[in-house]
Design an enzyme around this catalytic site. Structure first.
Site, PDB file in Angstrom:
ATOM      1  CD  GLU A   1      -2.228   3.583  12.894  1.00  0.00           C
ATOM      2  OE1 GLU A   1      -1.177   3.347  13.499  1.00  0.00           O
ATOM      3  OE2 GLU A   1      -3.251   2.867  13.011  1.00  0.00           O
TER       4      GLU A   1
ATOM      5  CB  SER B   1      -4.280   1.047  15.574  1.00  0.00           C
ATOM      6  OG  SER B   1      -3.667   0.742  14.366  1.00  0.00           O
TER       7      SER B   1
ATOM      8  CE1 TYR C   1       3.679  -1.719   7.812  1.00  0.00           C
ATOM      9  CE2 TYR C   1       4.573   0.500   7.800  1.00  0.00           C
ATOM     10  CZ  TYR C   1       3.639  -0.409   7.357  1.00  0.00           C
ATOM     11  OH  TYR C   1       2.683  -0.018   6.449  1.00  0.00           O
TER      12      TYR C   1
ATOM     13  CG  ASP D   1      -4.306  -1.414   7.994  1.00  0.00           C
ATOM     14  OD1 ASP D   1      -4.215  -2.223   7.065  1.00  0.00           O
ATOM     15  OD2 ASP D   1      -3.445  -1.294   8.875  1.00  0.00           O
TER      16      ASP D   1
ATOM     17  CG  ASP E   1      -0.518  -0.100   2.549  1.00  0.00           C
ATOM     18  OD1 ASP E   1       0.706  -0.337   2.714  1.00  0.00           O
ATOM     19  OD2 ASP E   1      -1.310   0.086   3.498  1.00  0.00           O
TER      20      ASP E   1
ATOM     21  N   GLY F   1      -2.858  -6.118  18.378  1.00  0.00           N
ATOM     22  CA  GLY F   1      -1.528  -6.605  17.983  1.00  0.00           C
ATOM     23  C   GLY F   1      -1.595  -7.921  17.241  1.00  0.00           C
TER      24      GLY F   1
ATOM     25  CG  LEU G   1      -7.129  -9.596  13.190  1.00  0.00           C
ATOM     26  CD1 LEU G   1      -8.065 -10.324  14.141  1.00  0.00           C
ATOM     27  CD2 LEU G   1      -7.309 -10.144  11.777  1.00  0.00           C
TER      28      LEU G   1
HETATM   29  C1  GLA Z   1      -0.077  -2.506   8.461  1.00  0.00           C
HETATM   30  C2  GLA Z   1      -0.191  -1.093   7.892  1.00  0.00           C
HETATM   31  C3  GLA Z   1      -0.772  -1.106   6.480  1.00  0.00           C
HETATM   32  C4  GLA Z   1      -0.054  -2.107   5.582  1.00  0.00           C
HETATM   33  C5  GLA Z   1       0.088  -3.453   6.287  1.00  0.00           C
HETATM   34  C6  GLA Z   1       0.967  -4.407   5.505  1.00  0.00           C
HETATM   35  O1  GLA Z   1      -1.333  -3.063   8.678  1.00  0.00           O
HETATM   36  O2  GLA Z   1      -1.001  -0.297   8.708  1.00  0.00           O
HETATM   37  O3  GLA Z   1      -0.722   0.182   5.936  1.00  0.00           O
HETATM   38  O4  GLA Z   1       1.184  -1.607   5.163  1.00  0.00           O
HETATM   39  O5  GLA Z   1       0.651  -3.323   7.571  1.00  0.00           O
HETATM   40  O6  GLA Z   1       0.386  -4.758   4.324  1.00  0.00           O
END
Ligand code: GLA
Length: 385
Positions: free
Chosen positions: A159, A127, A221, A170, A35, A121, A124
């Site tokens: 975020e 947040s 991440y 998300d 994304d 965590g 799913l």
């Molecule tokens: C988290 C991030 C999303 C996306 C996923 C991985 O959920 O919030 O934006 O990058 O990881 O696909």
């Protein structure tokens, strides 16, 4: 249950006049870490959700209480300065209120009680549900419509302020989800369409490794995002109109081999291939080809494990056990990584025995008790009657 608990608490403590908002969690069939690289994703909103009871209170106070983990309460003063909170959710709401003030939304006092059943965590998107649901609730209470597209951007900014440089998958899943469908989102132009995901004779099942992640704190991440951006910067020097990995081909990667680290190249290559897997998945779902859908899930998982390196040994273990079982068509880790759930496609008539085999094999291997959730795809954020 949670919904009625929240409603009766609100009535008892605040007033009879309130509305209830439901903000769901999300799964993702395929398209991980694509994304923020402006690629493709295929998430869906689920029945697990956060519920908010909200009512305006004609004062200068915003009172928020939760039963999300343990009972906690925070009071925000309108236009007041707020310090970081011990409750993680307080910092999300603080960020949202600051962003809304910056965007000149006229805030007013209100009361809010929330809680839900999205495991935290677990990959799913609790947040995103928290942020999108809160902004949606706020816009209802303020009687000021905030378009869903803008809610997504505000939630994403919150975020980022907390420390996770996430994309928009998300938030779009939480806001635009539709029962029985996945949302095929093109993150380059944010256009989306719905893709039915029910495969006759098969169930989608989630298995929670019970390894909790905190992506904003474990900044692995963010490091993945930096790797991808480093590759884009190099390619943009030798090719026109390159703004993200979406504009990059595998051939382009060869041309800059000497300019970036092997690790960064591996990360970028993963993203390019993951975009292809999303497109392939849509074709296979349309054909109802469960066998090949399962194969794509497995390919996606091992690419995340070996090339993007965002799985854990526990998640690899869950997927490996599934590979030994004929009725598990495929599975993969889901979400940002470093913990959370796998998503599994399993023959309906063998779901119970397969889940039991995966859970007991996992326990034998790791000493950890995993949990399975039957997956129900529900609608995106909404006001409940
Ligand atoms: C988290 C991030 C999303 C996306 C996923 C991985 O959920 O919030 O934006 O990058 O990881 O696909």
């Amino acid at each position: 249950m949670i919904r009625s608990q929240i409603a009766s608490y609100f009535r008892e403590k605040y007033s009879d006049s309130f509305i209830t908002i439901k903000a769901p969690g999300r799964i993702n069939l395929i398209g991980e870490h694509t994304d923020y690289n402006l690629g493709y994703v295929l998430p869906a909103s689920i029945e697990k959700a956060i519920y908010f009871a909200v009512g305006s209170n004609k004062s200068n106070d915003i009172n928020i209480e939760t039963f999300l983990t343990s009972p906690e309460k925070i009071n925000f003063k309108l236009n007041g300065k707020h310090h970081p909170y011990a409750a993680f959710w307080g910092n999300y709401f603080k960020a949202i209120l600051e962003i809304l003030s910056k965007r000149k939304y006229p805030l007013k006092g209100f009361d809010c009680v929330f809680g839900g059943d999205i495991p935290i965590g677990a990959g799913l998107s609790s947040s995103a549900a928290l942020c999108c649901g809160f902004i949606y609730a706020l816009s209802t209470v303020l009687e000021k419509e905030i378009p869903k597209e803008e809610i997504a951007l505000i939630a994403q900014e919150a975020e980022h302020r907390i420390g996770l440089n996430c994309g928009l998958m998300d938030q779009y899943a939480v806001l635009f989800g539709k029962k029985a469908n996945a949302l095929f989102l093109d993150c380059k132009n944010l256009s989306h369409k719905y893709v039915p995901i029910n495969l006759e004779g098969y169930n989608w099942v989630l298995i929670n490794s019970n390894i909790k992640h905190n992506l904003a704190v474990d900044s692995e991440y963010n490091k993945r995002r930096s790797s991808c951006e480093a590759v884009v910067r190099e390619i943009a020097k030798i090719k026109e109109n390159v703004f993200s990995l979406r504009d990059v081909t595998e051939d382009d990667l060869y041309k800059i081999q000497s300019k970036v680290s092997i690790l960064d190249l591996k990360r970028a290559n993963y993203v390019i291939q993951e975009n292809d897997r999303v497109l392939k998945m849509i074709t296979l779902l349309d054909k109802g080809d469960a066998q090949s859908v399962g194969k794509v899930l497995r390919e996606g998982h091992w690419a995340m494990s070996k090339d993007f390196e965002i799985t854990t040994k526990e998640l690899d273990c869950l997927v490996s056990i599934g590979m030994e079982l004929d009725s598990v068509m495929g599975s993969r880790m889901m979400g940002g990584g470093f913990g959370g759930c796998t998503i599994n496609l399993i023959k309906t008539d063998a779901v119970d025995e397969c889940v039991a085999a995966v859970l007991s094999g996992y326990y034998k291997e790791t000493g950890i008790t995993a949990e399975a959730y039957d997956l129900q795809i529900g609608d995106g954020v909404c006001i409940l009657d």
